[in-house]
Design a protein around this motif. Structure first.
Motif, mmCIF file in Angstrom:
data_model
loop_
_atom_site.group_PDB
_atom_site.id
_atom_site.type_symbol
_atom_site.label_atom_id
_atom_site.label_comp_id
_atom_site.label_asym_id
_atom_site.label_seq_id
_atom_site.Cartn_x
_atom_site.Cartn_y
_atom_site.Cartn_z
ATOM 1 N N GLY A 132 8.296 40.835 23.400
ATOM 2 C CA GLY A 132 7.853 41.663 22.292
ATOM 3 C C GLY A 132 7.191 40.814 21.215
ATOM 4 N N ILE A 133 6.460 41.479 20.349
ATOM 5 C CA ILE A 133 5.784 40.798 19.243
ATOM 6 C C ILE A 133 6.635 40.972 17.984
ATOM 7 C CG2 ILE A 133 3.706 40.671 17.842
ATOM 8 C CD1 ILE A 133 3.346 39.768 20.726
ATOM 9 N N ALA A 134 7.032 39.860 17.400
ATOM 10 C CA ALA A 134 7.865 39.895 16.195
ATOM 11 C C ALA A 134 6.986 40.093 14.967
ATOM 12 C CB ALA A 134 8.662 38.611 16.063
ATOM 13 N N PHE A 135 7.357 41.076 14.157
ATOM 14 C CA PHE A 135 6.680 41.297 12.885
ATOM 15 C C PHE A 135 7.500 40.598 11.808
ATOM 16 C CE2 PHE A 135 5.255 44.665 9.577
ATOM 17 C CZ PHE A 135 4.322 43.765 9.082
ATOM 18 N N VAL A 136 7.050 39.417 11.417
ATOM 19 C CA VAL A 136 7.752 38.578 10.444
ATOM 20 C C VAL A 136 7.210 38.894 9.061
ATOM 21 C CG1 VAL A 136 8.367 36.224 9.800
ATOM 22 C CG2 VAL A 136 7.990 36.801 12.204
ATOM 23 N N VAL A 137 8.094 39.197 8.122
ATOM 24 C CA VAL A 137 7.672 39.580 6.770
ATOM 25 C C VAL A 137 8.341 38.677 5.742
ATOM 26 C CG1 VAL A 137 7.307 41.983 7.432
ATOM 27 C CG2 VAL A 137 9.526 41.279 6.534
ATOM 28 N N SER A 250 15.123 52.878 0.442
ATOM 29 C CA SER A 250 15.577 52.116 1.601
ATOM 30 C C SER A 250 14.480 52.000 2.632
ATOM 31 C CB SER A 250 16.815 52.790 2.209
ATOM 32 O OG SER A 250 17.246 52.091 3.366
ATOM 33 N N LEU A 251 13.682 53.073 2.783
ATOM 34 C CA LEU A 251 12.603 53.034 3.764
ATOM 35 C C LEU A 251 11.416 52.223 3.254
ATOM 36 C CD1 LEU A 251 12.661 56.753 4.966
ATOM 37 C CD2 LEU A 251 13.619 54.753 6.124
ATOM 38 N N GLU A 252 11.194 52.256 1.932
ATOM 39 C CA GLU A 252 10.044 51.544 1.386
ATOM 40 C C GLU A 252 10.215 50.034 1.421
ATOM 41 O OE1 GLU A 252 9.460 53.116 -2.470
ATOM 42 O OE2 GLU A 252 8.274 54.837 -1.786
ATOM 43 N N THR A 253 11.446 49.547 1.576
ATOM 44 C CA THR A 253 11.634 48.112 1.686
ATOM 45 C C THR A 253 11.058 47.579 2.985
ATOM 46 O OG1 THR A 253 13.837 48.494 2.620
ATOM 47 C CG2 THR A 253 13.689 48.142 0.252
ATOM 48 N N LYS A 254 10.846 48.452 3.963
ATOM 49 C CA LYS A 254 10.211 48.056 5.210
ATOM 50 C C LYS A 254 8.703 48.213 5.080
ATOM 51 C CE LYS A 254 14.033 49.148 8.323
ATOM 52 N NZ LYS A 254 14.439 49.882 9.552
ATOM 53 N N ILE A 255 7.992 47.224 5.569
ATOM 54 C CA ILE A 255 6.537 47.225 5.487
ATOM 55 C C ILE A 255 5.988 47.922 6.723
ATOM 56 C CG2 ILE A 255 4.478 45.786 5.363
ATOM 57 C CD1 ILE A 255 6.179 43.662 4.019
ATOM 58 N N LEU A 257 3.290 48.485 9.441
ATOM 59 C CA LEU A 257 2.261 47.609 10.008
ATOM 60 C C LEU A 257 0.845 48.157 9.833
ATOM 61 C CD1 LEU A 257 1.562 45.034 11.480
ATOM 62 C CD2 LEU A 257 2.040 46.186 13.646
ATOM 63 N N PRO A 258 0.587 49.443 10.063
ATOM 64 C CA PRO A 258 -0.776 49.938 9.835
ATOM 65 C C PRO A 258 -1.210 49.736 8.389
ATOM 66 C CG PRO A 258 0.474 51.520 11.128
ATOM 67 C CD PRO A 258 1.443 50.476 10.671
ATOM 68 N N GLY A 259 -2.320 49.041 8.214
ATOM 69 C CA GLY A 259 -2.856 48.763 6.888
ATOM 70 C C GLY A 259 -2.266 47.559 6.192
ATOM 71 N N ALA A 260 -1.208 46.953 6.736
ATOM 72 C CA ALA A 260 -0.568 45.804 6.089
ATOM 73 C C ALA A 260 -1.426 44.544 6.267
ATOM 74 C CB ALA A 260 0.823 45.566 6.666
ATOM 75 N N ARG A 261 -1.350 43.648 5.281
ATOM 76 C CA ARG A 261 -2.052 42.367 5.369
ATOM 77 C C ARG A 261 -1.201 41.420 6.224
ATOM 78 N NH1 ARG A 261 -1.551 43.232 0.093
ATOM 79 N NH2 ARG A 261 -0.356 41.312 -0.163
ATOM 80 N N VAL A 262 -1.726 41.090 7.406
ATOM 81 C CA VAL A 262 -0.954 40.348 8.396
ATOM 82 C C VAL A 262 -1.773 39.168 8.896
ATOM 83 C CG1 VAL A 262 0.205 40.484 10.630
ATOM 84 C CG2 VAL A 262 0.279 42.432 9.089
ATOM 85 N N VAL A 263 -1.100 38.027 9.106
ATOM 86 C CA VAL A 263 -1.744 36.849 9.658
ATOM 87 C C VAL A 263 -1.236 36.640 11.087
ATOM 88 C CG1 VAL A 263 0.032 35.283 8.754
ATOM 89 C CG2 VAL A 263 -2.255 34.403 9.295
ATOM 90 N N GLN A 300 1.384 39.913 3.837
ATOM 91 C CA GLN A 300 2.698 40.539 3.810
ATOM 92 C C GLN A 300 3.569 40.150 4.998
ATOM 93 O OE1 GLN A 300 0.588 44.468 3.184
ATOM 94 N NE2 GLN A 300 2.436 44.865 2.006
ATOM 95 N N GLY A 301 2.938 39.652 6.052
ATOM 96 C CA GLY A 301 3.717 39.286 7.224
ATOM 97 C C GLY A 301 2.860 38.605 8.263
#
Length: 495
Positions: A132-137, A250-255, A257-263, A300-301
């Motif tokens: 799987g691909i880890a989404f690190v934030v 509680s839900l907003e603390t999770k980012i 992925l769609p639209g998030a700034r990701v490297v 962001q992640g």
């Protein structure tokens, strides 16, 4: 390489050969090719082309102080597949040019779904088991979460304002129904009566009322029943709104992925996953650049597979990051383009029959188990105010304890100061009330200073006033007597 010995007993010969003679650099004994474990007659030399810009640790790592020596997951896997498929030892010749003709071309990204659906033989072979691909934030700080908590609470202000206005309207209606016959509870004055009505409406809505204000007329009591039923609904709406705001926090603390700034790494499975999820991608060449982007919080992640994440955490340890989620994907794998179809089919067979062995080899190469990609810092951090394991529970608890302690100390000091002030004022009042100076010139012909209590002084003043009144009466009687006697003398009137 000695690690191949952990795979299976049939590979011991290949392991010994690889460990003793080396796979890439040893050219001695070319006339006598060492036996391997496979059944295919492979050429004595095979050309390998690495995609130079896409060959990076932990998959490919070139050691520059040793000419043409490569290490990493892909070279080790390629070594294992050739050992298992070829009958005789193969010498590999490396070339970094993408345009050169080659027997083996890697790394490539293989779509397993397309590979399975094709009916024609293909020379694209997956060799690295997918993960799987880890989404690190980047972790949220406590201050940010506290601010988010207060914002969520303040977001319920429309319902609160509506509740207050409804209570005010209900209070005015109750006042209009009760003002004539029940002026004790609802004064006839509009301002006072409306305030009392608002107080009655609010406490009747939130509780059953305190009983200090109650309607007595038939109309007032019927309206009270109606308002209590409405109040139950209003309180339920307010409670639901508050709960929804805290849940949303509680839900907003999770980012998302769609639209998030990701490297992520360029030309990687992580990049493909990001494109498919419509992330705002920044693609870089190395893990160091990913680390710099995350530390500067310009993104962001990051998206990394398990192998890259283990390598990243080994060389760039930090507690500022956490794995928010693992994005499942089973369709993409890193692979190799094999010129010989028979060799490609053998590679494909070994990929699926020796998957556990390949994962063990990967862990040996990485120096850490794949499970180490997820650490204690990756546990989901709760932002619930009442969860003891959340970030906000103990800061809020300590804050409440501190405020309570401040009030207790302040209250004790206030009592002490108030007590001292009362004692001082009592002494001053006592001295003031007990010190009275008055003249007794008409009685004694001199000034006399007496110390009497305030009550005695008042009693003395009353007696003096009575004496004065008595003197006035006597004075009036003497005057009357004198006039009467004078009249008798002049008029010869006898009594």
């Amino acid at each position: 390489m000695a690690f191949c010995g952990c795979l299976k007993s049939g590979s011991l010969t290949a392991v010994a050969v690889l460990a003793l003679f080396g796979f890439f650099t040893d050219t001695s004994g070319a006339d006598e090719r060492v036996d391997w474990n496979g059944n295919l007659d492979c050429p004595e030399k095979m050309t390998v082309v690495w995609k130079a810009h896409h060959s990076r640790p932990p998959y490919v790592d070139k050691t520059f102080n040793i000419s043409s020596h490569y290490s990493g997951i892909l070279p080790d896997f390629l070594e294992f597949f050739l050992t298992e498929c070829c009958r005789k030892r193969v010498n590999l010749v490396y070339n970094d040019s993408d345009t050169a003709d080659s027997d083996l071309f890697l790394p490539t990204i293989v779509n397993l779904e397309a590979d399975c659906n094709t009916n024609k033989p293909t020379n694209l072979v997956p060799i690295v088991p997918n993960t799987g691909i880890a989404f690190v934030v980047v972790k949220n700080s406590k201050s940010n979460q506290s601010m988010g908590m207060w914002k969520s609470l303040l977001a319920t202000w429309p319902v609160l304002v509506l509740t207050l206005f409804l209570s005010l309207i209900a209070g005015m209606i109750a006042w209009s129904l009760e003002a004539r016959r029940n002026s004790e509870n609802f004064p006839s004055s509009f301002s006072k009566g409306t305030w009392e009505g608002f107080w009655w409406a609010f406490i009747s809505m939130t509780t059953v009322g305190y009983g200090d204000r109650c309607p007595q007329s038939v109309g007032g009591r019927l309206f009270a029943v109606f308002w209590i039923l409405v109040g139950i609904c209003v309180c339920s709406v307010f409670t639901a709104s508050l709960t929804s705001s805290l849940t949303t926090l509680s839900l907003e603390t999770k980012i998302s992925l769609p639209g998030a700034r990701v490297v992520t790494l360029i030309n990687s499975i992580g990049a493909t996953t990001g494109f498919r999820n419509q992330a705002n991608l920044t693609r870089v060449q190395t893990a160091r650049e990913i680390h710099e982007q995350l530390e500067s919080e310009s993104v962001q992640g990051a998206l990394m597979d398990a192998y890259s994440l283990v390598h990243f955490r080994k060389y760039y340890p930090t507690k500022k990051l956490q794995v928010q989620e693992i994005i499942a994907q089973g369709k993409l794998e890193y692979g190799v383009k094999v010129k010989n179809i028979e060799l490609a089919n053998c590679f494909r067979e070994k990929r699926y029959t020796e998957e556990s062995s390949l994962q063990e080899m990967a862990e040996f190469t990485l120096g850490s188990p794949l499970t180490s990609a997820l650490g204690d810092e990756d546990k989901e951090e709760q932002s619930n105010l009442f969860d003891p394991e959340g970030l906000l529970f103990f800061p809020m608890l300590y804050t409440c304890v501190g405020i309570t302690a401040v009030f207790i100390v302040g209250g004790v000091l206030w009592d002490l100061l108030h007590k001292c002030s009362l004692i001082k004022n009592k002494d001053i009042s006592k001295m003031h009330n007990m010190t009275v100076s008055f003249k007794k010139g008409n009685l004694l012909g001199r000034h006399v200073k007496c110390y009497i209590s305030k009550e005695k002084l008042q009693e003395l003043e009353d007696k003096i006033q009575d004496v004065n009144q008595t003197l006035d009466v006597l004075k009036n009687e003497i005057v009357v007597d004198r006039r009467f006697t004078h009249k008798n003398q002049n008029g010869n009137v006898c009594i």
